[in-house]
Design a protein around this motif. Structure first.
Motif, mmCIF file in Angstrom:
data_model
loop_
_atom_site.group_PDB
_atom_site.id
_atom_site.type_symbol
_atom_site.label_atom_id
_atom_site.label_comp_id
_atom_site.label_asym_id
_atom_site.label_seq_id
_atom_site.Cartn_x
_atom_site.Cartn_y
_atom_site.Cartn_z
ATOM 1 N N GLY A 44 7.364 3.352 -2.593
ATOM 2 C CA GLY A 44 7.658 4.087 -3.699
ATOM 3 C C GLY A 44 9.131 4.642 -3.787
ATOM 4 N N ARG A 45 9.645 5.044 -2.736
ATOM 5 C CA ARG A 45 10.863 5.462 -2.428
ATOM 6 C C ARG A 45 12.211 4.211 -2.600
ATOM 7 N N ASP A 88 4.178 0.361 8.546
ATOM 8 C CA ASP A 88 2.530 0.028 8.713
ATOM 9 C C ASP A 88 2.130 -0.941 7.683
ATOM 10 N N ASN A 89 2.723 -1.068 6.368
ATOM 11 C CA ASN A 89 2.627 -2.170 5.573
ATOM 12 C C ASN A 89 2.775 -3.827 6.180
ATOM 13 N N PHE A 94 8.122 5.274 2.443
ATOM 14 C CA PHE A 94 7.008 4.723 1.627
ATOM 15 C C PHE A 94 7.647 4.106 0.369
ATOM 16 N N LEU A 143 0.783 -1.179 0.066
ATOM 17 C CA LEU A 143 -0.015 -0.108 0.100
ATOM 18 C C LEU A 143 0.956 1.450 -0.005
ATOM 19 N N ASP A 144 0.931 1.967 -0.982
ATOM 20 C CA ASP A 144 1.831 3.078 -1.270
ATOM 21 C C ASP A 144 1.711 4.314 -0.457
ATOM 22 N N ASP A 145 0.291 4.389 0.258
ATOM 23 C CA ASP A 145 0.111 5.450 1.066
ATOM 24 C C ASP A 145 0.448 4.947 2.669
ATOM 25 N N LEU A 146 0.769 3.880 2.769
ATOM 26 C CA LEU A 146 1.486 3.445 4.147
ATOM 27 C C LEU A 146 2.909 3.327 3.973
ATOM 28 N N THR A 147 3.569 3.758 5.391
ATOM 29 C CA THR A 147 4.932 3.512 5.564
ATOM 30 C C THR A 147 5.279 1.738 5.342
#
Length: 230
Positions: free
Chosen positions: A142-143, A104-105, A140, A97-101
């Protein structure tokens, strides 16, 4: 490895609507501690077999048992609980989930299972450190590189200490270096006792981390042999 069979697939056939059989009379037993690679051409039934073991699909005939659970007879609610407690899943495209760190994932499966927060946090910290991604806990997805994202996906899959890890083309979306990194990770996990079933076209992955390989052709097991890992 023990003599305990963690997976028992017996006489399984699978058809969709009026189409030809995807699997035909397939019987397969996997011992606890094995790392099984499932090979075969596209359309041979590899992903279908993985989905049946995961309880995401049901056989048209036959039975599927995992860790003492008759998977093919579970309700939808029971199937979800089974996957949370007994199965860890790793996919080709990570499914993070890209909006979770990252943290958190990794924590998500424990939260869904109702694990106390302090216990879940300790387990997540242990996994992130073990897999060498603790420095990315607050980042996140994506990085991260592809190999790092796959490590996060593996940490998430192992969060609830499942007896079985399922991996569907885990190196398929990775570059050569990241693929080698993930191969070594899976090899290390199996050496520590984790049972793994992986579907792959990557022969290097099978040769480096599998203790056993089966090849599916037209929904049947055409080859079943132990492997000497490189």
């Amino acid at each position: 490895m023990t003599d305990h069979h963690l997976i028992d697939v017996h006489g399984v056939s699978k058809t969709y609507d009026a189409g030809p059989a995807v699997l035909t009379g397939l019987t397969l037993r996997v011992r606890a501690g094995e790392a099984l690679a499932v090979l075969g051409p596209s359309g041979s039934g590899k992903s279908t077999l993985l989905n049946l073991i995961a309880g995401l699909d049901r056989p048209s005939e036959g039975s599927v048992s995992v860790d003492g659970v008759r998977v093919d007879s579970l309700t939808e609610t029971e199937s979800a609980k089974y996957r949370r407690s007994r199965i860890g899943m790793v996919f080709q495209f990570f499914n993070l989930l890209d909006d979770l760190t990252v943290l958190d994932n990794v924590l998500l499966p424990a939260q869904l299972s109702g694990t106390p927060r302090a216990e879940a946090a300790a387990r997540a910290a242990e996994l992130l450190a073990r897999l060498g991604i603790d420095r990315h806990a607050r980042a996140f997805p994506g990085r991260l590189s592809g190999g790092e994202r796959q490590r996060v996906a593996v940490a998430r899959a192992l969060m609830n200490r499942p007896p079985l890890l399922l991996a569907d083309e885990p190196t398929g979306a990775l570059d050569t270096a990241s693929g080698a990194d993930v191969r070594e990770l899976l090899r290390e996990l199996n050496a520590d006792g984790q049972t793994i079933v992986l579907v792959t076209h990557d022969l290097a992955l099978a040769e480096s981390c599998a203790t056993r390989t089966i090849e599916l052709v037209d929904g049947r097991i055409a080859r079943d042999e132990g492997m000497v890992r490189r």
